[in-house]
Design a protein around this motif. Sequence first.
Motif, PDB file in Angstrom:
ATOM      1  N   GLY A   1      75.059  20.638  32.133  1.00  0.00           N
ATOM      2  CA  GLY A   1      73.827  21.242  32.128  1.00  0.00           C
ATOM      3  C   GLY A   1      73.948  22.776  32.508  1.00  0.00           C
ATOM      4  O   GLY A   1      74.822  23.198  33.229  1.00  0.00           O
ATOM      5  N   SER A   2      72.748  23.216  32.505  1.00  0.00           N
ATOM      6  CA  SER A   2      72.511  24.683  32.898  1.00  0.00           C
ATOM      7  C   SER A   2      71.866  24.627  34.209  1.00  0.00           C
ATOM      8  O   SER A   2      71.073  24.002  34.687  1.00  0.00           O
ATOM      9  CB  SER A   2      71.953  25.555  31.960  1.00  0.00           C
ATOM     10  N   TRP A   3      72.271  25.750  35.124  1.00  0.00           N
ATOM     11  CA  TRP A   3      71.571  25.978  36.291  1.00  0.00           C
ATOM     12  C   TRP A   3      71.108  27.453  36.123  1.00  0.00           C
ATOM     13  O   TRP A   3      70.714  27.728  34.931  1.00  0.00           O
ATOM     14  CB  TRP A   3      72.426  25.948  37.716  1.00  0.00           C
ATOM     15  N   ASP A   4      70.835  28.183  37.295  1.00  0.00           N
ATOM     16  CA  ASP A   4      70.214  29.564  37.110  1.00  0.00           C
ATOM     17  C   ASP A   4      71.192  30.544  36.633  1.00  0.00           C
ATOM     18  O   ASP A   4      72.506  30.436  36.661  1.00  0.00           O
ATOM     19  CB  ASP A   4      69.716  29.825  38.449  1.00  0.00           C
ATOM     20  N   PRO A   5      70.939  31.870  36.476  1.00  0.00           N
ATOM     21  CA  PRO A   5      71.561  33.114  36.089  1.00  0.00           C
ATOM     22  C   PRO A   5      72.439  33.571  37.498  1.00  0.00           C
ATOM     23  O   PRO A   5      72.088  32.929  38.428  1.00  0.00           O
ATOM     24  CB  PRO A   5      70.527  34.032  35.486  1.00  0.00           C
ATOM     25  N   CYS A   6      73.303  34.409  37.355  1.00  0.00           N
ATOM     26  CA  CYS A   6      73.888  34.890  38.468  1.00  0.00           C
ATOM     27  C   CYS A   6      73.670  36.575  38.754  1.00  0.00           C
ATOM     28  O   CYS A   6      74.024  37.270  37.672  1.00  0.00           O
ATOM     29  CB  CYS A   6      75.331  34.801  38.238  1.00  0.00           C
ATOM     30  N   ASN A   7      73.073  36.786  39.775  1.00  0.00           N
ATOM     31  CA  ASN A   7      72.668  38.165  40.076  1.00  0.00           C
ATOM     32  C   ASN A   7      73.272  38.473  41.639  1.00  0.00           C
ATOM     33  O   ASN A   7      73.537  37.393  42.206  1.00  0.00           O
ATOM     34  CB  ASN A   7      71.277  38.455  39.912  1.00  0.00           C
ATOM     35  N   PHE A   8      73.433  39.586  41.732  1.00  0.00           N
ATOM     36  CA  PHE A   8      73.828  40.133  43.159  1.00  0.00           C
ATOM     37  C   PHE A   8      72.380  40.023  43.863  1.00  0.00           C
ATOM     38  O   PHE A   8      71.381  40.466  43.534  1.00  0.00           O
ATOM     39  CB  PHE A   8      74.247  41.547  43.011  1.00  0.00           C
ATOM     40  N   ALA A   9      72.884  39.567  45.242  1.00  0.00           N
ATOM     41  CA  ALA A   9      71.723  40.018  46.280  1.00  0.00           C
ATOM     42  C   ALA A   9      72.531  40.493  47.325  1.00  0.00           C
ATOM     43  O   ALA A   9      73.554  39.988  47.851  1.00  0.00           O
ATOM     44  CB  ALA A   9      71.119  38.272  46.871  1.00  0.00           C
ATOM     45  N   THR A  10      71.755  41.585  47.808  1.00  0.00           N
ATOM     46  CA  THR A  10      72.929  42.573  48.623  1.00  0.00           C
ATOM     47  C   THR A  10      71.714  43.032  49.689  1.00  0.00           C
ATOM     48  O   THR A  10      70.518  43.149  49.604  1.00  0.00           O
ATOM     49  CB  THR A  10      73.361  43.708  47.761  1.00  0.00           C
ATOM     50  N   LYS A  11      72.481  43.498  50.866  1.00  0.00           N
ATOM     51  CA  LYS A  11      71.705  44.193  52.006  1.00  0.00           C
ATOM     52  C   LYS A  11      71.446  45.384  51.751  1.00  0.00           C
ATOM     53  O   LYS A  11      70.601  45.959  52.231  1.00  0.00           O
ATOM     54  CB  LYS A  11      72.814  43.909  53.418  1.00  0.00           C
ATOM     55  N   GLU A  12      72.267  45.960  50.942  1.00  0.00           N
ATOM     56  CA  GLU A  12      72.096  47.418  50.671  1.00  0.00           C
ATOM     57  C   GLU A  12      71.615  47.499  49.070  1.00  0.00           C
ATOM     58  O   GLU A  12      72.024  46.920  48.285  1.00  0.00           O
ATOM     59  CB  GLU A  12      72.990  48.749  50.971  1.00  0.00           C
ATOM     60  N   PRO A  13      71.020  48.615  48.658  1.00  0.00           N
ATOM     61  CA  PRO A  13      70.637  48.684  47.332  1.00  0.00           C
ATOM     62  C   PRO A  13      71.891  48.854  46.335  1.00  0.00           C
ATOM     63  O   PRO A  13      72.719  49.705  46.781  1.00  0.00           O
ATOM     64  CB  PRO A  13      69.637  50.023  47.167  1.00  0.00           C
ATOM     65  N   VAL A  14      71.813  48.444  45.139  1.00  0.00           N
ATOM     66  CA  VAL A  14      72.926  48.780  44.176  1.00  0.00           C
ATOM     67  C   VAL A  14      72.240  49.390  42.906  1.00  0.00           C
ATOM     68  O   VAL A  14      71.540  48.831  42.288  1.00  0.00           O
ATOM     69  CB  VAL A  14      73.639  47.061  44.005  1.00  0.00           C
ATOM     70  N   ASN A  15      72.265  50.409  42.816  1.00  0.00           N
ATOM     71  CA  ASN A  15      71.805  51.188  41.500  1.00  0.00           C
ATOM     72  C   ASN A  15      72.817  52.076  40.739  1.00  0.00           C
ATOM     73  O   ASN A  15      72.487  52.669  39.780  1.00  0.00           O
ATOM     74  CB  ASN A  15      70.927  52.354  42.027  1.00  0.00           C
ATOM     75  N   SER A  16      74.012  51.713  41.024  1.00  0.00           N
ATOM     76  CA  SER A  16      75.329  51.999  40.176  1.00  0.00           C
ATOM     77  C   SER A  16      76.410  51.067  40.232  1.00  0.00           C
ATOM     78  O   SER A  16      76.408  50.542  41.349  1.00  0.00           O
ATOM     79  CB  SER A  16      75.635  53.649  40.318  1.00  0.00           C
ATOM     80  N   LEU A  17      77.539  51.260  39.505  1.00  0.00           N
ATOM     81  CA  LEU A  17      78.331  50.414  39.591  1.00  0.00           C
ATOM     82  C   LEU A  17      79.388  51.075  40.871  1.00  0.00           C
ATOM     83  O   LEU A  17      80.080  50.130  41.530  1.00  0.00           O
ATOM     84  CB  LEU A  17      79.556  50.680  38.417  1.00  0.00           C
ATOM     85  N   ALA A  18      79.263  52.179  41.027  1.00  0.00           N
ATOM     86  CA  ALA A  18      79.863  52.775  42.256  1.00  0.00           C
ATOM     87  C   ALA A  18      79.292  52.170  43.636  1.00  0.00           C
ATOM     88  O   ALA A  18      80.111  51.901  44.642  1.00  0.00           O
ATOM     89  CB  ALA A  18      79.662  54.151  42.352  1.00  0.00           C
ATOM     90  N   ASP A  19      78.190  51.784  43.694  1.00  0.00           N
ATOM     91  CA  ASP A  19      77.613  50.998  44.719  1.00  0.00           C
ATOM     92  C   ASP A  19      78.329  49.658  45.227  1.00  0.00           C
ATOM     93  O   ASP A  19      78.165  49.292  46.253  1.00  0.00           O
ATOM     94  CB  ASP A  19      75.932  50.984  44.729  1.00  0.00           C
ATOM     95  N   LEU A  20      78.977  49.081  43.958  1.00  0.00           N
ATOM     96  CA  LEU A  20      79.438  47.753  44.316  1.00  0.00           C
ATOM     97  C   LEU A  20      81.044  47.893  44.697  1.00  0.00           C
ATOM     98  O   LEU A  20      81.470  46.858  45.458  1.00  0.00           O
ATOM     99  CB  LEU A  20      79.679  47.140  43.061  1.00  0.00           C
ATOM    100  N   ASN A  21      81.574  49.161  44.976  1.00  0.00           N
ATOM    101  CA  ASN A  21      82.812  49.255  45.548  1.00  0.00           C
ATOM    102  C   ASN A  21      82.950  49.051  46.936  1.00  0.00           C
ATOM    103  O   ASN A  21      82.068  49.638  47.984  1.00  0.00           O
ATOM    104  CB  ASN A  21      83.243  50.742  45.358  1.00  0.00           C
ATOM    105  N   GLY A  22      83.837  48.262  47.401  1.00  0.00           N
ATOM    106  CA  GLY A  22      84.141  47.650  48.537  1.00  0.00           C
ATOM    107  C   GLY A  22      83.152  46.784  49.157  1.00  0.00           C
ATOM    108  O   GLY A  22      83.236  46.206  50.316  1.00  0.00           O
ATOM    109  N   LYS A  23      82.266  46.332  48.300  1.00  0.00           N
ATOM    110  CA  LYS A  23      81.233  45.157  48.721  1.00  0.00           C
ATOM    111  C   LYS A  23      81.922  43.932  48.945  1.00  0.00           C
ATOM    112  O   LYS A  23      82.705  43.504  48.009  1.00  0.00           O
ATOM    113  CB  LYS A  23      79.954  45.001  47.794  1.00  0.00           C
ATOM    114  N   ARG A  24      81.868  43.272  50.330  1.00  0.00           N
ATOM    115  CA  ARG A  24      82.289  41.797  50.278  1.00  0.00           C
ATOM    116  C   ARG A  24      81.193  40.847  49.770  1.00  0.00           C
ATOM    117  O   ARG A  24      80.314  40.659  50.552  1.00  0.00           O
ATOM    118  CB  ARG A  24      82.557  41.685  51.953  1.00  0.00           C
ATOM    119  N   ILE A  25      81.622  40.069  48.858  1.00  0.00           N
ATOM    120  CA  ILE A  25      80.684  39.471  48.026  1.00  0.00           C
ATOM    121  C   ILE A  25      81.104  38.257  47.859  1.00  0.00           C
ATOM    122  O   ILE A  25      82.263  37.734  47.750  1.00  0.00           O
ATOM    123  CB  ILE A  25      80.558  39.798  46.730  1.00  0.00           C
ATOM    124  N   PHE A  26      80.170  37.081  48.218  1.00  0.00           N
ATOM    125  CA  PHE A  26      80.557  35.452  48.281  1.00  0.00           C
ATOM    126  C   PHE A  26      80.313  35.181  46.801  1.00  0.00           C
ATOM    127  O   PHE A  26      79.192  35.708  46.324  1.00  0.00           O
ATOM    128  CB  PHE A  26      79.751  34.799  49.187  1.00  0.00           C
TER     129      PHE A  26
END
Length: 347
Positions: free
Chosen positions: A148-173
């Motif tokens: 079955g299906s569950w929810d979609p997958c999105n980032f939830a972050t402490k800092e804003p993410v407004n570009s791909l560059a903002d993901l660089n170095g982010k430690r993500i579970f």
Amino acid sequence: MTTRRKFLTTAALGAAATPLAAPAIAQSTIKWRMQTYAGAALAAHVAKPAIDMFNKIAGDRMQIELFNADEIVPTGELFRAMQSGTIDAVQSDDDSMASPTQVAAFGGYFPLALRYSLDVPVLFHRYGLDEIWKEEYAKVGVQHVSAGSWDPCNFATKEPVNSLADLNGKRIFTFPTAGRFLSQFGVVPVTLPWEDIEVALQTGELDGVAWSGITEDYTVGWADVTNYFVTNPISGAWIGHFFANQERWNELPEDLQTLFKVCCDQSHYYRQYWYWGGEAYLRVNGDKMKLSSIPDSEWAQVEAAAEKFWDEIASESETKAKVVKIFKTYNADMRRAGPPYRYGDQT
């Protein structure tokens, strides 16, 4: 002295006069232990209602004891524990429970393969994935009960993410396969026990999570320790399953097998509207997280990278290639069908 022969004869005569009580095992309740991937707050929605329903209907014939994430074994050991019989049943995606099958990479969030939650049951029941999954798990002594299906997958972050560059170095579970894909954009995938995530976000060990949609962020408390919800979806739905140890499954009478399947399907139905409604409502009315977005022009790079990633996975085995082909066929069909199946990307 009473001989063994005389004792057996006497016992037989007595049995004829007074029937023996049924063996204790026939009178006892069948008991299973099931562990879900979800912590307690989330399990209250994605697992507990189905198990409560099963136990109520099955009564003293069978009872399932539900355990939350990591209560018996760590999530990464769920498959082996079920295969060996330590746990009788499991609710999880293939990826998180370290499934040794050829379909493991497609459980959880396969990057950008799905747009909507309804895609999952259609893929399984109209495009052939259910048959593939059942064949793969039969090879390793596990019953694949239901997908079955569950929810979609999105980032939830402490800092804003407004570009791909903002993901660089982010430690993500995140999930193993999703982490493998996202690492090309500078994301540092981190694996921790589910119950430790909230504290890790508070202490700075994590910069964010890519494990769920906004409904779970609010439900499990992550919305209290992150500030931004990134609207770009890594995948439109999570593919999850109910599984059972094959021997334990085979021991059940057919009606209890059917009851378990029906309760699993009821669980899938509940999540369809719980997540679909929750995602929209909390984006509009949620007061704990601000929305941020990566521009469509930049996100197109992620979508293009996903197609290459699919081909990379397909090259690993014949079965993986078969699944990827189904994903490609399905998505092409949805684009050609047009609205409401797909918007703005017809070819």
